[in-house]
Design an enzyme around this catalytic site. Structure first.
Site, PDB file in Angstrom:
ATOM      1  N   TYR A 150       6.539 -17.824 -15.311  1.00 28.06           N
ATOM      2  CA  TYR A 150       6.321 -19.428 -14.935  1.00 28.06           C
ATOM      3  C   TYR A 150       5.741 -19.134 -14.170  1.00 28.06           C
ATOM      4  CZ  TYR A 150       6.496 -23.864 -13.023  1.00 28.06           C
ATOM      5  OH  TYR A 150       6.875 -25.411 -13.108  1.00 28.06           O
ATOM      6  N   HIS A 153       1.916 -21.271 -16.240  1.00 28.26           N
ATOM      7  CA  HIS A 153       1.323 -22.391 -15.991  1.00 28.26           C
ATOM      8  C   HIS A 153      -0.512 -21.960 -15.178  1.00 28.26           C
ATOM      9  CE1 HIS A 153       4.934 -24.433 -15.741  1.00 28.26           C
ATOM     10  NE2 HIS A 153       4.170 -25.043 -15.342  1.00 28.26           N
ATOM     11  N   TYR A 186      -3.071 -32.988 -10.072  1.00 30.61           N
ATOM     12  CA  TYR A 186      -1.836 -33.037  -9.861  1.00 30.61           C
ATOM     13  C   TYR A 186      -1.913 -31.304  -9.785  1.00 30.61           C
ATOM     14  CZ  TYR A 186       2.470 -31.917 -13.205  1.00 30.61           C
ATOM     15  OH  TYR A 186       3.969 -31.083 -12.856  1.00 30.61           O
ATOM     16  N   TRP A 213       6.967 -29.456 -24.427  1.00 30.00           N
ATOM     17  CA  TRP A 213       6.631 -28.793 -23.462  1.00 30.00           C
ATOM     18  C   TRP A 213       7.718 -28.358 -22.030  1.00 30.00           C
ATOM     19  CZ3 TRP A 213       2.505 -25.132 -20.861  1.00 30.00           C
ATOM     20  CH2 TRP A 213       2.672 -24.892 -19.625  1.00 30.00           C
TER      21      TRP A 213
END
Length: 106
Positions: free
Chosen positions: A18, A22, A41, A76
């Site tokens: 993960y 990212h 964000y 995504w």
């Protein structure tokens, strides 16, 4: 400007991957987020998999709807769904339930 915070849970066995995903978010995904009003964000990941998301936007419902309409978001979300616990069949972006803000120091 709305400030939005949400929680999700990343599977313990997928934390490293993960993080890797990212570290290299697709450029077209980044462009879509910007174009649909997602600002400032950030995602924060605790070692037990607790994921805290924070963003600012003029209208969260509109920003979510605009992202949902993009092809890149559908791709995504399909790739990211296996990373999460307890989605109950929802996509990760559908499982984001904003927390209620109880204090803000401007």
């Amino acid at each position: 400007m709305q400030r939005v915070c949400f929680l999700l849970k990343v599977r313990a066995d997928r934390l490293d991957e993960y993080r890797e995903r990212h570290a290299a978010v697709w450029p077209e995904m980044l462009d879509a987020l910007s174009a649909t009003g997602w600002r400032n964000y950030s995602l924060f990941l605790r070692e037990d998999g607790l994921l805290v998301g924070y963003l600012e936007t003029e209208d969260f419902a509109a920003a979510r709807a605009a992202m949902e309409a993009t092809d890149v978001n559908a791709r995504w979300q399909a790739e990211m769904a296996p990373f999460f616990e307890s989605l109950d069949g929802a996509r990760p972006d559908e499982a984001m339930k904003p927390l209620t803000e109880v204090f803000h120091l401007a």
